[in-house]
Enzyme design. Structure first.
Site, PDB file in Angstrom:
ATOM      1  N   ARG A 110       0.843  -1.180   0.000  1.00  0.00           N
ATOM      2  CA  ARG A 110       0.000   0.000   0.000  1.00  0.00           C
ATOM      3  C   ARG A 110       0.884   1.238   0.000  1.00  0.00           C
ATOM      4  O   ARG A 110       1.705   1.409   0.897  1.00  0.00           O
ATOM      5  CB  ARG A 110      -0.850  -0.049   1.277  1.00  0.00           C
ATOM      6  N   THR A 114      -0.758   7.584  -0.993  1.00  0.00           N
ATOM      7  CA  THR A 114      -2.072   7.517  -1.640  1.00  0.00           C
ATOM      8  C   THR A 114      -2.971   6.463  -1.002  1.00  0.00           C
ATOM      9  O   THR A 114      -4.180   6.458  -1.233  1.00  0.00           O
ATOM     10  CB  THR A 114      -1.912   7.144  -3.129  1.00  0.00           C
ATOM     11  N   ASP A 206       0.932  -2.638  12.374  1.00  0.00           N
ATOM     12  CA  ASP A 206       1.285  -3.084  11.023  1.00  0.00           C
ATOM     13  C   ASP A 206       1.533  -4.586  11.045  1.00  0.00           C
ATOM     14  O   ASP A 206       2.516  -5.070  11.622  1.00  0.00           O
ATOM     15  CB  ASP A 206       2.543  -2.334  10.548  1.00  0.00           C
ATOM     16  N   ASP A 209       4.915  -5.929   9.561  1.00  0.00           N
ATOM     17  CA  ASP A 209       6.067  -5.621  10.423  1.00  0.00           C
ATOM     18  C   ASP A 209       6.058  -6.498  11.666  1.00  0.00           C
ATOM     19  O   ASP A 209       7.118  -6.941  12.127  1.00  0.00           O
ATOM     20  CB  ASP A 209       6.040  -4.139  10.826  1.00  0.00           C
TER      21      ASP A 209
END
Ligand code: PRP
Ligand code: URA
Length: 215
Positions: A110, A114, A206, A209
């Site tokens: 991603r 944006t 995340d 991660d």
């Protein structure tokens, strides 16, 4: 299981084991090793529910004592398709229950500015169009990656696509319901909203991660 806004194909799971394991993932103190293990366990539990309606056929089996009429799986073969990277964390847990499934990979990340998905890798089994697809990604946030990956699989000719996500935001589920009402979606939990960076709140951070220890 509950349905999202009465959408018949979007299921929000409800099970004490799933809630308990999700709490471990959400905890910021959970380290990489445990996080990875629990993601895999949740994927196994979700697969058990998501395969509930798989077709079966009757066969006769000779037991040591006599003949038994048994039900065995009769439907199409399955392909598990993780969305890289974080989806990889769910693959082993699914293969525990579906060991003969093939695995295809879609690489999407991603764009942090944006929030749109960018494709960087794709490798599918040659007979992918003949298989039922289990598309997996721990997180469905804006839904941009999910809807792009589903379209990808449809472009390959796949007819039956089921998506498994550990956590979803309502925004992401709205997008999938709008773009792909034919796709069945199972989420372990739906959270409250997205923050300004497109992260699920309260979420778990995340996922990639935390699975791979990259932050
Ligand atoms: C995360 C996650 C999903 C996506 C969800 O991946 O694993 O693929 O974001 O967000 P969306 O619904 O708004 O598209 P990320 O882009 O962080 O890549 P990674 O798996 O490599 O960490
Ligand atoms: N991707 C993640 O890994 N976590 C989020 O909360 C949103 C997108």
């Amino acid at each position: 299981m509950e349905q999202f806004k009465n959408h018949p194909n979007i299921h929000i799971m409800s099970h004490p084991l799933i809630s308990h394991k999700l709490a471990i993932l959400r905890d910021e103190r959970t380290g990489t090793q445990e996080f990875r293990k629990v993601v895999s366990e949740l994927a196994t539990l979700m697969t058990y529910e998501a395969t509930r309606n798989m077709p079966t056929e009757e066969v006769e089996i000779k037991t040591p004592v006599g003949m038994a009429k048994c039900q065995v799986l009769s439907g199409k073969k399955v392909a598990i398709v993780p969305i890289l990277r974080a989806g990889l964390g769910m693959v082993d847990g699914i293969l525990t229950l579906l060991p003969s499934a093939k695995v295809g990979h879609i690489g999407l990340y991603r764009d942090p500015k944006t929030l749109k998905p960018v494709e960087y890798f794709c490798k599918m089994p040659p007979d992918i169009a003949e298989r039922d697809i289990l598309l997996v990604d721990p997180m469905l946030a804006t839904g941009g990656s999910g809807t792009a990956a589903i379209q990808f699989m449809k472009n390959y000719g796949c007819k039956k696509i089921t998506m498994l996500n550990l956590l979803a935001a309502p925004e992401g589920l709205d997008l999938i319901a709008h773009d792909h009402p034919d796709v069945e979606v199972f989420v372990a939990a739906m959270d409250d909203h997205l923050n300004d960076h497109g992260y699920i709140v309260p979420g778990l951070g995340d996922a990639g991660d935390r699975i791979f220890g990259t932050k």
